[in-house]
Design a protein around this motif. Structure first.
Motif, short mmCIF file in Angstrom:
data_model
loop_
_atom_site.label_atom_id
_atom_site.label_comp_id
_atom_site.label_asym_id
_atom_site.label_seq_id
_atom_site.Cartn_x
_atom_site.Cartn_y
_atom_site.Cartn_z
N GLY A 44 41.87 45.72 -63.25
CA GLY A 44 41.65 44.90 -62.06
C GLY A 44 41.95 45.71 -60.82
O GLY A 44 42.24 46.91 -60.90
N THR A 45 41.91 45.06 -59.69
CA THR A 45 42.20 45.74 -58.44
C THR A 45 43.67 46.19 -58.44
O THR A 45 44.48 45.69 -59.23
N VAL A 46 43.98 47.10 -57.56
CA VAL A 46 45.36 47.56 -57.42
C VAL A 46 46.27 46.37 -57.12
O VAL A 46 47.34 46.23 -57.70
N GLU A 47 45.82 45.48 -56.24
CA GLU A 47 46.63 44.31 -55.89
C GLU A 47 46.86 43.42 -57.11
O GLU A 47 47.99 42.96 -57.35
N GLY B 100 45.52 54.76 -62.98
CA GLY B 100 45.86 53.89 -61.87
C GLY B 100 47.33 53.68 -61.60
O GLY B 100 47.71 52.87 -60.75
N LYS B 101 48.19 54.41 -62.30
CA LYS B 101 49.64 54.25 -62.14
C LYS B 101 50.08 54.54 -60.71
O LYS B 101 50.81 53.75 -60.10
N THR B 102 49.65 55.65 -60.18
CA THR B 102 50.09 56.07 -58.86
C THR B 102 49.59 55.11 -57.78
O THR B 102 50.32 54.82 -56.83
N SER B 103 48.38 54.60 -57.94
CA SER B 103 47.86 53.62 -56.97
C SER B 103 48.73 52.38 -56.94
O SER B 103 49.05 51.84 -55.87
N VAL B 104 49.14 51.91 -58.12
CA VAL B 104 50.01 50.74 -58.18
C VAL B 104 51.39 51.08 -57.63
O VAL B 104 51.98 50.28 -56.90
N LEU B 105 51.90 52.26 -57.94
CA LEU B 105 53.19 52.66 -57.40
C LEU B 105 53.14 52.68 -55.87
O LEU B 105 54.06 52.21 -55.20
N ASN B 106 52.05 53.21 -55.31
CA ASN B 106 51.90 53.23 -53.85
C ASN B 106 51.85 51.81 -53.29
O ASN B 106 52.38 51.55 -52.21
N SER B 107 51.25 50.89 -54.04
CA SER B 107 51.22 49.49 -53.62
C SER B 107 52.64 48.91 -53.63
O SER B 107 53.02 48.17 -52.72
N LEU B 108 53.41 49.26 -54.63
CA LEU B 108 54.81 48.80 -54.70
C LEU B 108 55.62 49.38 -53.54
O LEU B 108 56.44 48.68 -52.93
N ILE B 109 55.37 50.65 -53.22
CA ILE B 109 56.06 51.28 -52.09
C ILE B 109 55.72 50.54 -50.79
O ILE B 109 56.59 50.26 -49.97
N SER B 110 54.44 50.19 -50.63
CA SER B 110 54.02 49.49 -49.41
C SER B 110 54.65 48.10 -49.30
O SER B 110 54.74 47.53 -48.22
N ARG B 111 55.12 47.58 -50.43
CA ARG B 111 55.81 46.28 -50.45
C ARG B 111 57.33 46.46 -50.41
O ARG B 111 58.08 45.55 -50.70
N ASP B 112 57.75 47.67 -50.08
CA ASP B 112 59.17 48.01 -49.89
C ASP B 112 60.01 48.01 -51.17
O ASP B 112 61.22 47.81 -51.12
N PHE B 113 59.38 48.28 -52.31
CA PHE B 113 60.15 48.47 -53.54
C PHE B 113 60.58 49.93 -53.62
O PHE B 113 59.91 50.83 -53.10
N PHE B 114 61.70 50.16 -54.27
CA PHE B 114 62.22 51.52 -54.45
C PHE B 114 61.49 52.16 -55.62
O PHE B 114 61.55 51.64 -56.74
#
Length: 180
Positions: free
Chosen positions: A163-166, A14-28
């Motif tokens: 848990g969920t990605v969120e 689930g690392k990449t899913s969380v990373l994509n979530s961070l990207i969607s929140r405008d993190f580098f």
């Protein structure tokens, strides 16, 4: 001061899913480069570069991750997230019982991260594809090598709960807010 945060764990955790979530929140974020290396090798007619030339594959990954680290340092972002870090390279080499030159460890000691978040193997979300071929059982074993590699380098590892990605993303951000 910039914080470099690495997401580690076996394949399909689930690392990449969380990373994509961070990207969607405008993190580098620095995305996993293994797929890029694998796809480039396939374009050159090498189906499984890691299996046919593990040292070449790992050297390419090491160079790519070192480059990501250098790019991150040149930014003015307070937080930089990495989908895998430099120590992942020698952890995989250890998993496959492949010898590697000393500079693999030297690079790990030169380029240090601030926080390591660990994603444990989770059978319910584990999948395979053309670039991720490891079974769940292999992911569990690889995970042990990853944790060992980071611990041997002196890192404190924070386990991300299932848990969920969120929820997983929020856990990481809330954990970091304590340190900021």
């Amino acid at each position: 001061m910039q914080k470099k945060i690495v997401l580690i764990g076996g394949p399909g955790t689930g690392k990449t899913s969380v990373l994509n979530s961070l990207i969607s929140r405008d993190f580098f974020c620095m995305e996993e480069i293994s797929r890029e290396v694998i796809l480039k090798a396939k374009e050159e007619g090498i189906d499984q570069l890691f299996l046919t030339e593990p040292l070449l594959f790992s050297t390419m990954l090491l160079e790519g991750r070192e480059n990501q680290y250098k790019i991150a340092e040149k930014t003015n972002h307070e937080l930089v997230f990495f989908d895998r870090g430099i120590p992942d390279v020698h952890a995989y080499m250890n998993y496959f019982k492949t010898s590697y030159p000393p500079f693999f460890i030297e690079k790990c000691k030169k380029y240090k991260y601030d926080c390591i978040f660990h994603f444990s193997p989770w059978q319910e979300i584990h999948t395979t594809d053309n670039e991720r071929y490891e079974t769940f059982e292999q992911s569990v074993t690889i995970d042990k090598f990853l944790v060992e590699a980071y611990e041997e380098l002196g890192y404190k590892i924070i386990d991300v709960p299932f848990g969920t990605v969120e929820k997983r993303t929020n856990f990481i951000l809330n954990s970091l807010s304590c340190d900021l």
